[in-house]
Design a protein around this motif. Structure first.
Motif, short mmCIF file in Angstrom:
data_model
loop_
_atom_site.label_atom_id
_atom_site.label_comp_id
_atom_site.label_asym_id
_atom_site.label_seq_id
_atom_site.Cartn_x
_atom_site.Cartn_y
_atom_site.Cartn_z
N GLN A 132 0.83 -1.21 0.00
CA GLN A 132 0.00 0.00 0.00
C GLN A 132 0.86 1.26 0.00
OE1 GLN A 132 -2.54 -0.70 3.40
NE2 GLN A 132 -4.10 -1.73 2.16
N ARG A 133 1.94 1.23 0.77
CA ARG A 133 2.85 2.38 0.82
C ARG A 133 3.51 2.59 -0.55
NH1 ARG A 133 6.09 0.89 5.16
NH2 ARG A 133 4.36 1.42 6.50
N LEU A 134 3.92 1.49 -1.19
CA LEU A 134 4.55 1.59 -2.51
C LEU A 134 3.56 2.06 -3.57
CD1 LEU A 134 6.79 -1.60 -2.37
CD2 LEU A 134 7.59 0.76 -2.53
N VAL A 135 2.30 1.64 -3.46
CA VAL A 135 1.27 2.12 -4.38
C VAL A 135 1.09 3.62 -4.21
CG1 VAL A 135 -1.23 2.08 -4.88
CG2 VAL A 135 0.02 -0.08 -4.61
N LYS A 136 1.00 4.06 -2.96
CA LYS A 136 0.82 5.49 -2.66
C LYS A 136 1.99 6.32 -3.20
CE LYS A 136 -0.34 8.53 1.17
NZ LYS A 136 -0.56 8.64 2.62
N GLN A 137 3.19 5.76 -3.14
CA GLN A 137 4.37 6.46 -3.64
C GLN A 137 4.48 6.39 -5.17
OE1 GLN A 137 6.95 4.23 -0.79
NE2 GLN A 137 7.98 6.21 -0.57
N GLY A 138 3.65 5.56 -5.77
CA GLY A 138 3.66 5.43 -7.23
C GLY A 138 4.70 4.46 -7.77
N TYR A 139 5.21 3.56 -6.91
CA TYR A 139 6.26 2.64 -7.34
C TYR A 139 5.75 1.26 -7.76
CZ TYR A 139 9.38 6.17 -5.42
OH TYR A 139 10.04 7.35 -5.16
N VAL A 140 4.57 0.88 -7.31
CA VAL A 140 3.97 -0.37 -7.76
C VAL A 140 2.49 -0.13 -8.07
CG1 VAL A 140 5.55 -1.87 -6.44
CG2 VAL A 140 3.29 -1.31 -5.50
N ARG A 141 1.95 -1.04 -8.85
CA ARG A 141 0.50 -1.02 -9.12
C ARG A 141 -0.01 -2.45 -8.89
NH1 ARG A 141 2.44 0.72 -13.86
NH2 ARG A 141 3.11 -0.89 -15.27
N GLN A 142 -1.29 -2.51 -8.56
CA GLN A 142 -1.95 -3.80 -8.35
C GLN A 142 -2.90 -4.03 -9.52
OE1 GLN A 142 -3.50 -2.66 -4.46
NE2 GLN A 142 -2.25 -4.28 -3.57
N VAL A 143 -2.73 -5.17 -10.17
CA VAL A 143 -3.55 -5.54 -11.32
C VAL A 143 -4.37 -6.77 -10.93
CG1 VAL A 143 -3.43 -6.29 -13.74
CG2 VAL A 143 -1.75 -4.66 -12.86
#
Length: 137
Positions: A68-79
């Motif tokens: 969740q932290r990485l998604v918020k930072q824009g470094y990962v996405r969940q597909v």
């Protein structure tokens, strides 16, 4: 052999290595736990959250927080995966752009930690670690 001392020193070493890595990555805006996920995704490709948990020996709740932290930072996405519950985790272009800088900080930190540790001992330690890890799986 005092196994308590063996595991106690392993734990101390692990904490020291974790703290050193966190300090090296802190100016770049990530922590060691985030780097672990990023590194695995970069080297192995997209994985499910469960696969990440299994590979890194991390339980689901802390992995969820890290993702969740990485998604918020824009470094990962969940597909979405094969079913509604499964999510595939992928690196974003932003993470791929930042990756060389993170990797450089990690290499410099590792080199600093190993500067007084003979290369032959490093190889012996790696062999022991891989063997032990393989036995635990």
């Amino acid at each position: 052999m005092n196994t308590h001392e063996l595991f106690h020193t392993l734990h101390q070493l692990s904490r020291h290595l974790t703290n050193t890595l966190n300090e090296a990555l802190k100016p770049l805006g990530i922590y060691g736990s985030q780097w672990s996920v990023i590194f695995v995704l970069k080297t192995k490709g997209s994985l499910t959250q469960r696969e990440l948990c299994d590979y890194l020996f991390v339980e689901a709740p802390p992995m969820t927080r890290t993702i969740q932290r990485l998604v918020k930072q824009g470094y990962v996405r969940q597909v979405p995966g094969k079913d509604k519950r499964e999510k595939i985790i992928q690196l974003t272009d932003s993470a791929l752009t930042e990756y060389p800088e993170w990797e450089k900080a990690v290499f410099e930190s590792n080199d600093s930690l190993l500067k007084n540790f003979p290369v032959s001992s490093q190889q012996d330690l790696l062999t022991l670690q891989k063997s032990w890890l393989h036995q635990l799986k």
